[in-house]
Design a protein around this motif. Structure first.
Motif, PDB file in Angstrom:
ATOM      1  N   ARG A 182       0.817  -1.257   0.031  1.00 27.39           N
ATOM      2  CA  ARG A 182      -0.177  -0.205   0.137  1.00 27.39           C
ATOM      3  C   ARG A 182       0.970   1.177   0.040  1.00 27.39           C
ATOM      4  O   ARG A 182       0.486   2.423  -0.709  1.00 27.39           O
ATOM      5  CB  ARG A 182      -1.034   0.074   1.276  1.00 27.39           C
ATOM      6  N   TRP A 227       0.884   4.361  -2.652  1.00 26.78           N
ATOM      7  CA  TRP A 227       0.601   5.511  -2.440  1.00 26.78           C
ATOM      8  C   TRP A 227       1.638   6.479  -3.098  1.00 26.78           C
ATOM      9  O   TRP A 227       1.292   7.517  -3.557  1.00 26.78           O
ATOM     10  CB  TRP A 227       0.644   5.372  -0.820  1.00 26.78           C
ATOM     11  N   THR A 240       1.376   6.744  -7.042  1.00 25.04           N
ATOM     12  CA  THR A 240       0.011   7.593  -7.468  1.00 25.04           C
ATOM     13  C   THR A 240       0.346   8.934  -6.985  1.00 25.04           C
ATOM     14  O   THR A 240      -0.401   9.762  -7.772  1.00 25.04           O
ATOM     15  CB  THR A 240      -1.261   6.972  -6.948  1.00 25.04           C
ATOM     16  N   LYS A 241       0.947   9.255  -6.171  1.00 25.07           N
ATOM     17  CA  LYS A 241       1.271  10.668  -5.761  1.00 25.07           C
ATOM     18  C   LYS A 241       2.373  11.388  -6.325  1.00 25.07           C
ATOM     19  O   LYS A 241       2.187  12.551  -6.519  1.00 25.07           O
ATOM     20  CB  LYS A 241       1.600  10.893  -3.948  1.00 25.07           C
ATOM     21  N   SER A 247      -5.045  -3.069  -3.780  1.00 24.74           N
ATOM     22  CA  SER A 247      -6.255  -2.640  -2.781  1.00 24.74           C
ATOM     23  C   SER A 247      -6.168  -1.134  -2.690  1.00 24.74           C
ATOM     24  O   SER A 247      -7.199  -0.574  -2.725  1.00 24.74           O
ATOM     25  CB  SER A 247      -6.201  -3.356  -1.642  1.00 24.74           C
ATOM     26  N   PHE A 248      -4.922  -0.340  -2.425  1.00 22.70           N
ATOM     27  CA  PHE A 248      -4.710   0.968  -2.388  1.00 22.70           C
ATOM     28  C   PHE A 248      -5.248   1.635  -3.774  1.00 22.70           C
ATOM     29  O   PHE A 248      -6.034   2.621  -3.784  1.00 22.70           O
ATOM     30  CB  PHE A 248      -3.351   1.218  -2.030  1.00 22.70           C
ATOM     31  N   ARG A 307      -7.378   0.478  -6.038  1.00 26.66           N
ATOM     32  CA  ARG A 307      -8.760   0.635  -6.183  1.00 26.66           C
ATOM     33  C   ARG A 307      -9.407   1.577  -5.098  1.00 26.66           C
ATOM     34  O   ARG A 307     -10.384   1.948  -5.706  1.00 26.66           O
ATOM     35  CB  ARG A 307      -9.180  -0.957  -5.864  1.00 26.66           C
ATOM     36  N   GLU A 308      -9.101   1.491  -3.996  1.00 26.96           N
ATOM     37  CA  GLU A 308      -9.742   2.296  -2.870  1.00 26.96           C
ATOM     38  C   GLU A 308      -9.401   3.841  -3.249  1.00 26.96           C
ATOM     39  O   GLU A 308     -10.565   4.572  -3.146  1.00 26.96           O
ATOM     40  CB  GLU A 308      -9.066   1.794  -1.567  1.00 26.96           C
ATOM     41  N   SER A 309      -8.326   4.370  -3.627  1.00 31.56           N
ATOM     42  CA  SER A 309      -7.814   5.547  -3.445  1.00 31.56           C
ATOM     43  C   SER A 309      -7.284   6.405  -4.798  1.00 31.56           C
ATOM     44  O   SER A 309      -6.831   7.578  -4.768  1.00 31.56           O
ATOM     45  CB  SER A 309      -6.772   5.867  -2.070  1.00 31.56           C
ATOM     46  N   ALA A 310      -7.197   5.576  -5.871  1.00 30.06           N
ATOM     47  CA  ALA A 310      -6.443   6.071  -6.962  1.00 30.06           C
ATOM     48  C   ALA A 310      -7.169   5.185  -8.124  1.00 30.06           C
ATOM     49  O   ALA A 310      -6.328   4.566  -8.988  1.00 30.06           O
ATOM     50  CB  ALA A 310      -5.088   5.803  -6.812  1.00 30.06           C
TER      51      ALA A 310
END
Length: 343
Positions: A176, A180, A183-184, A213-214, A216-219
């Protein structure tokens, strides 16, 4: 070339006279065990070449223990560093007369690890390994357990429910964290790629799961491509990265969840400008440090080897002394994170 530590250096570090150190080394006069231990500790701290001789002067009541370690990728810098950290952690203990037997599997297969484990199983009090997750490895761990030899999983969990403990990073969290960062720092939304070493590396699977999972959830604006298996080799990673870059012009980030990062770094150096494609890798080595400085690696997620080895030896000694725990556990360490500006 660094100057070799001398008796005077030991005396200064231990806060005793050179004559006392000489008496400890040569045994001409009886020296209190407390003083011998103080001199031994100082010798280990400064790396004195004859520290083994001093250790022999300690009380014979200190029990002898032999710890077995079976790692892999013995030619890779990270695992060479790991082996040195193990030796230092064992040598630093004063409550046991410890010995480390370290072997490297030449194959990333169950049979490769089993060959090395079986070669030392009759000579050790406890075992720690970075073996793959496989039923034949689980059976061997059960055999060792029946013989009173606890087994610890390192970095990659295996033989769950049978092994004594897992020591390493929280691999789901690591995945994750990698997602993060990618994607940032990506220049724009696009495609992301993930490399794993193989389908038997439980730690890599968890990192991949955490990564996906990250996203899918946040990006959701990013797309994760099919996972690539690189067998933790530089060559495969290099060739696969070049193909990725050719087939996907909108590739924005790559995460190498296991070994082989050198190949991804080399491919990016050849075909992209610095910071064009974000890259997250594991473990700080000469290659990853240089790539961070040059803008080809965005972040390094590193295992704190000194802490890991200290905790591991402590748990191995405890298990040998006190027996197996009632519930197999997990011992997570916080990763060290390196960014270009932190070098």
């Amino acid at each position: 070339m660094a100057r070799r530590p001398t008796i005077k250096d030991i005396a200064r570090e231990a806060g005793v006279s050179t004559a006392t150190v000489d008496r400890v080394l040569n045994g001409r006069v009886t020296v209190r065990e407390e003083t011998v231990r103080k001199v031994a500790d100082a010798a280990h701290r400064i790396g004195y070449h004859g520290r083994g001789l001093i250790d022999q002067k300690l009380s014979p009541s200190v029990p002898a223990m032999t710890f077995g370690f079976v790692l892999h990728k013995g030619r890779q810098e990270f695992y060479r560093n790991f082996a040195r950290a193990i030796e230092q952690a064992v040598a630093a203990r004063r409550d046991v007369n410890g010995k480390a037997i370290i072997r490297f599997s030449t194959e990333q297969s169950a049979s490769g690890f089993l060959t090395e484990i079986e070669a030392i199983s009759g000579r050790i009090d406890a075992l720690a390994s970075s073996a793959i997750n496989h039923q034949s490895v689980s059976r061997e761990v059960q055999r060792l357990k029946s013989a009173g030899i606890p087994t610890f999983a390192l970095l990659n969990d295996f033989a769950q429910g049978v092994r004594e403990n897992y020591l390493g990073l929280n691999n789901m969290q690591v995945g994750r964290l990698a997602a993060w960062m990618l994607t940032k720092t990506a220049r724009r939304p696009g495609k992301l790629a993930v490399f794993v070493g193989g389908n038997r590396w439980h730690g890599h699977e968890l990192r991949e799961t955490g990564f996906r999972s990250f996203v899918r959830e946040s990006a959701a604006e990013f797309t994760v491509l099919d996972t690539l298996v690189n067998l933790e080799t530089r060559k495969l990673t290099y060739e696969a990265t070049l193909e990725l870059l050719a087939r996907h012009p909108d590739l924005q980030g790559i995460y190498v969840a296991g070994g082989g990062m050198e190949g991804a770094i080399a491919a990016l150096r050849e075909s992209r400008a610095p910071e064009n494609v974000a890259l997250v890798v594991n473990e700080l080595t000469e290659d990853s440090r240089a790539a961070l400085a040059d803008g080809y690696v965005t972040m390094v997620i590193s295992t704190p080897l000194e802490q890991l080895c200290h905790d591991m030896v402590d748990m191995m000694i405890s298990s040998v002394r006190s027996g197996f725990g009632d519930t197999p556990g997990q011992h997570f360490l916080q990763p060290d994170l390196y960014l270009p500006e932190s070098l």
